[in-house]
Scaffold this motif. Structure first.
Motif, PDB file in Angstrom:
ATOM      1  N   ALA A 214     -42.846  42.908 -11.649  1.00  0.00           N
ATOM      2  CA  ALA A 214     -41.282  43.083 -13.324  1.00  0.00           C
ATOM      3  C   ALA A 214     -41.278  44.596 -13.474  1.00  0.00           C
ATOM      4  O   ALA A 214     -40.680  45.336 -14.181  1.00  0.00           O
ATOM      5  N   LEU A 215     -43.372  43.974 -14.175  1.00  0.00           N
ATOM      6  CA  LEU A 215     -43.051  45.321 -15.145  1.00  0.00           C
ATOM      7  C   LEU A 215     -42.904  47.158 -14.500  1.00  0.00           C
ATOM      8  O   LEU A 215     -42.834  47.585 -15.284  1.00  0.00           O
ATOM      9  N   ALA A 216     -43.581  46.365 -13.142  1.00  0.00           N
ATOM     10  CA  ALA A 216     -44.044  48.072 -12.220  1.00  0.00           C
ATOM     11  C   ALA A 216     -42.639  48.289 -12.016  1.00  0.00           C
ATOM     12  O   ALA A 216     -42.524  49.591 -11.290  1.00  0.00           O
ATOM     13  N   GLU A 217     -41.433  48.104 -12.693  1.00  0.00           N
ATOM     14  CA  GLU A 217     -40.661  48.048 -12.143  1.00  0.00           C
ATOM     15  C   GLU A 217     -39.895  49.012 -13.237  1.00  0.00           C
ATOM     16  O   GLU A 217     -38.668  49.571 -12.992  1.00  0.00           O
ATOM     17  N   VAL A 218     -40.364  48.769 -13.548  1.00  0.00           N
ATOM     18  CA  VAL A 218     -39.581  49.531 -15.377  1.00  0.00           C
ATOM     19  C   VAL A 218     -40.002  51.003 -15.009  1.00  0.00           C
ATOM     20  O   VAL A 218     -41.543  51.415 -15.034  1.00  0.00           O
ATOM     21  N   SER A 219     -39.145  51.983 -15.559  1.00  0.00           N
ATOM     22  CA  SER A 219     -39.502  52.975 -15.583  1.00  0.00           C
ATOM     23  C   SER A 219     -38.913  53.819 -17.156  1.00  0.00           C
ATOM     24  O   SER A 219     -37.747  53.230 -17.243  1.00  0.00           O
ATOM     25  N   ASP A 220     -39.095  55.096 -17.130  1.00  0.00           N
ATOM     26  CA  ASP A 220     -38.738  55.770 -18.954  1.00  0.00           C
ATOM     27  C   ASP A 220     -39.307  57.583 -17.950  1.00  0.00           C
ATOM     28  O   ASP A 220     -40.493  57.699 -18.481  1.00  0.00           O
ATOM     29  N   PRO A 221     -38.370  57.759 -17.673  1.00  0.00           N
ATOM     30  CA  PRO A 221     -39.025  59.639 -17.160  1.00  0.00           C
ATOM     31  C   PRO A 221     -38.896  60.104 -18.724  1.00  0.00           C
ATOM     32  O   PRO A 221     -40.419  60.608 -18.749  1.00  0.00           O
ATOM     33  N   GLU A 222     -39.410  59.657 -20.116  1.00  0.00           N
ATOM     34  CA  GLU A 222     -39.496  60.343 -20.990  1.00  0.00           C
ATOM     35  C   GLU A 222     -40.729  60.323 -21.408  1.00  0.00           C
ATOM     36  O   GLU A 222     -42.170  60.978 -22.043  1.00  0.00           O
ATOM     37  N   VAL A 223     -41.640  58.443 -21.222  1.00  0.00           N
ATOM     38  CA  VAL A 223     -43.296  58.489 -20.576  1.00  0.00           C
ATOM     39  C   VAL A 223     -43.776  58.690 -19.322  1.00  0.00           C
ATOM     40  O   VAL A 223     -44.670  59.593 -19.729  1.00  0.00           O
ATOM     41  N   SER A 224     -43.260  58.629 -18.693  1.00  0.00           N
ATOM     42  CA  SER A 224     -43.844  59.109 -16.736  1.00  0.00           C
ATOM     43  C   SER A 224     -43.002  58.561 -16.039  1.00  0.00           C
ATOM     44  O   SER A 224     -42.207  57.531 -15.775  1.00  0.00           O
ATOM     45  N   THR A 225     -43.099  59.741 -15.133  1.00  0.00           N
ATOM     46  CA  THR A 225     -42.366  59.832 -13.538  1.00  0.00           C
ATOM     47  C   THR A 225     -42.826  59.027 -13.151  1.00  0.00           C
ATOM     48  O   THR A 225     -42.439  58.654 -11.761  1.00  0.00           O
ATOM     49  N   VAL A 226     -43.652  58.794 -12.630  1.00  0.00           N
ATOM     50  CA  VAL A 226     -44.763  57.776 -12.072  1.00  0.00           C
ATOM     51  C   VAL A 226     -44.776  55.965 -10.924  1.00  0.00           C
ATOM     52  O   VAL A 226     -44.215  55.715 -12.550  1.00  0.00           O
ATOM     53  N   PRO A 227     -43.948  56.407 -10.166  1.00  0.00           N
ATOM     54  CA  PRO A 227     -43.702  54.508 -10.249  1.00  0.00           C
ATOM     55  C   PRO A 227     -44.888  53.080 -10.420  1.00  0.00           C
ATOM     56  O   PRO A 227     -46.109  53.953 -10.516  1.00  0.00           O
ATOM     57  N   GLY A 228     -44.281  52.547 -11.086  1.00  0.00           N
ATOM     58  CA  GLY A 228     -45.239  50.961 -11.077  1.00  0.00           C
ATOM     59  C   GLY A 228     -46.335  51.733 -12.443  1.00  0.00           C
ATOM     60  O   GLY A 228     -47.183  51.006 -12.436  1.00  0.00           O
ATOM     61  N   VAL A 229     -46.210  52.583 -13.082  1.00  0.00           N
ATOM     62  CA  VAL A 229     -47.074  53.358 -13.981  1.00  0.00           C
ATOM     63  C   VAL A 229     -47.079  52.233 -15.300  1.00  0.00           C
ATOM     64  O   VAL A 229     -48.309  52.004 -15.749  1.00  0.00           O
ATOM     65  N   PHE A 230     -46.424  51.619 -16.173  1.00  0.00           N
ATOM     66  CA  PHE A 230     -46.520  50.750 -16.449  1.00  0.00           C
ATOM     67  C   PHE A 230     -47.311  49.547 -16.405  1.00  0.00           C
ATOM     68  O   PHE A 230     -47.799  48.603 -17.040  1.00  0.00           O
ATOM     69  N   ALA A 231     -47.445  49.561 -15.112  1.00  0.00           N
ATOM     70  CA  ALA A 231     -48.589  47.805 -14.690  1.00  0.00           C
ATOM     71  C   ALA A 231     -49.792  48.854 -13.850  1.00  0.00           C
ATOM     72  O   ALA A 231     -50.777  47.841 -13.666  1.00  0.00           O
ATOM     73  N   SER A 232     -50.060  49.877 -14.607  1.00  0.00           N
ATOM     74  CA  SER A 232     -51.473  50.228 -13.554  1.00  0.00           C
ATOM     75  C   SER A 232     -52.052  49.695 -14.763  1.00  0.00           C
ATOM     76  O   SER A 232     -52.222  49.360 -16.058  1.00  0.00           O
ATOM     77  N   PHE A 233     -53.968  49.837 -14.323  1.00  0.00           N
ATOM     78  CA  PHE A 233     -54.952  49.652 -15.138  1.00  0.00           C
ATOM     79  C   PHE A 233     -54.459  50.062 -16.735  1.00  0.00           C
ATOM     80  O   PHE A 233     -55.887  49.744 -17.464  1.00  0.00           O
ATOM     81  N   PHE A 234     -54.486  52.330 -16.761  1.00  0.00           N
ATOM     82  CA  PHE A 234     -55.059  52.613 -17.559  1.00  0.00           C
ATOM     83  C   PHE A 234     -53.815  53.208 -18.206  1.00  0.00           C
ATOM     84  O   PHE A 234     -53.732  53.824 -19.101  1.00  0.00           O
ATOM     85  N   GLY A 235     -52.206  52.641 -17.537  1.00  0.00           N
ATOM     86  CA  GLY A 235     -51.160  52.636 -18.617  1.00  0.00           C
ATOM     87  C   GLY A 235     -51.086  54.693 -17.678  1.00  0.00           C
ATOM     88  O   GLY A 235     -51.293  55.249 -16.789  1.00  0.00           O
ATOM     89  N   PRO A 236     -50.006  55.524 -18.252  1.00  0.00           N
ATOM     90  CA  PRO A 236     -49.553  56.343 -17.995  1.00  0.00           C
ATOM     91  C   PRO A 236     -50.221  57.890 -18.825  1.00  0.00           C
ATOM     92  O   PRO A 236     -49.897  58.646 -18.145  1.00  0.00           O
ATOM     93  N   ASP A 237     -51.043  56.583 -19.148  1.00  0.00           N
ATOM     94  CA  ASP A 237     -51.751  58.617 -20.568  1.00  0.00           C
ATOM     95  C   ASP A 237     -53.191  57.496 -20.931  1.00  0.00           C
ATOM     96  O   ASP A 237     -53.132  57.836 -22.004  1.00  0.00           O
ATOM     97  N   PRO A 238     -54.307  58.012 -19.917  1.00  0.00           N
ATOM     98  CA  PRO A 238     -55.069  57.295 -20.238  1.00  0.00           C
ATOM     99  C   PRO A 238     -55.996  57.817 -21.477  1.00  0.00           C
ATOM    100  O   PRO A 238     -56.655  57.306 -22.615  1.00  0.00           O
ATOM    101  N   ALA A 239     -55.593  58.628 -21.424  1.00  0.00           N
ATOM    102  CA  ALA A 239     -56.578  59.349 -22.937  1.00  0.00           C
ATOM    103  C   ALA A 239     -55.941  59.638 -24.121  1.00  0.00           C
ATOM    104  O   ALA A 239     -56.832  59.543 -25.275  1.00  0.00           O
TER     105      ALA A 239
END
Length: 251
Positions: A214-239
């Motif tokens: 369910a978290l992977a389906e969340v999207s926010d173009p202002e944060v990232s346009t990569v699909p499923g990034v909010f459920a990834s191991f290091f998120g949309p902005d690892p740095a």
């Protein structure tokens, strides 16, 4: 709503009752500031934990970093727990207690002044604590007042005033011992709340895997346009995540 109000009044009554009960521990400076050095490890741990992880976690981290980094924001919590808390206590906890007791210091400015025989350092430490406690305390009152305003539909200003008065009553009456006991009680409430939130989320989405899906389906173009990034191991902005971990754990 009636049940909420009853529970809230009961909680406030317990806070004040603890303050009145602890008056016997605050008969001198040592008792008021340090609880007579008899608080114990569990109360100390909860006092530290509820001060460190309070509105910051439930409002700031959950709202800002939870949305910005997704499930990867868990790394921030782990960094704070193991670096900002555990490591600090392992390295400094016992040493600080032994040295402050040896130097008969009740506060950190007094300790630094006695340890290095420097009134200038004592004054500088006092100023640092005073200056930075203002925004810290303001953020706590702001976060908690926003929660109370949302949950009980009470004016924001009234929430701040009531919380400030209640805190002043039990702190002035019972000193650090009252603060530690109330923090212990509030810590239990926080733990129960965390467990309830996790249980509810897992139940709604059918377990951990379903929640991640369910978290992977969340999207926010202002944060990232990569699909499923909010459920990834290091998120949309690892740095950025690494920077937040270092800042909040060591800062």
């Amino acid at each position: 709503m009636t049940i909420k109000i009853i529970l809230l009044v009961a909680f406030f009554a317990v806070m004040i009752g603890v303050g009145v009960y602890c008056r016997k521990s605050a008969t001198d400076v040592n008792g008021f500031v340090l609880g007579g050095r008899s608080v114990g490890p569990w109360l100390t741990a909860f006092a530290y934990g509820t001060s460190y992880f309070s509105a910051v976690i439930f409002v700031g981290y959950a709202g800002q970093f939870g949305w910005k980094f997704g499930v990867a924001s868990t790394w921030i919590g782990l960094g704070n727990a193991f670096i900002g808390s555990l490591l600090a206590w392992v390295i400094l906890g016992r040493r600080t207690r032994v040295m402050t007791q040896h130097l008969n210091s009740a506060t950190m400015p007094q300790f630094f002044g006695s340890r290095f025989d420097s009134n200038a350092l004592k004054l500088a430490t006092s100023l640092i604590i005073f200056v930075f406690l203002i925004p810290y305390t303001a953020s706590l009152y702001n976060g908690l007042s926003r929660l109370f305003e949302m949950a009980f539909n009470v004016d924001y200003t009234i929430c701040i005033v009531v919380m400030a008065l209640l805190t002043a009553i039990y702190v002035i009456a019972g000193g650090y011992m009252a603060t530690a006991i109330n923090d212990f009680i509030q810590g239990i409430v926080m733990l129960v709340g965390i467990v309830a939130i996790i249980y509810s989320v897992l139940k709604i989405h059918g377990g951990f895997s379903g929640s991640l899906a369910a978290l992977a389906e969340v999207s926010d173009p202002e944060v990232s346009t990569v699909p499923g990034v909010f459920a990834s191991f290091f998120g949309p902005d690892p740095a950025g995540l690494a920077g937040v971990i270092l800042l909040t754990s060591l800062g």
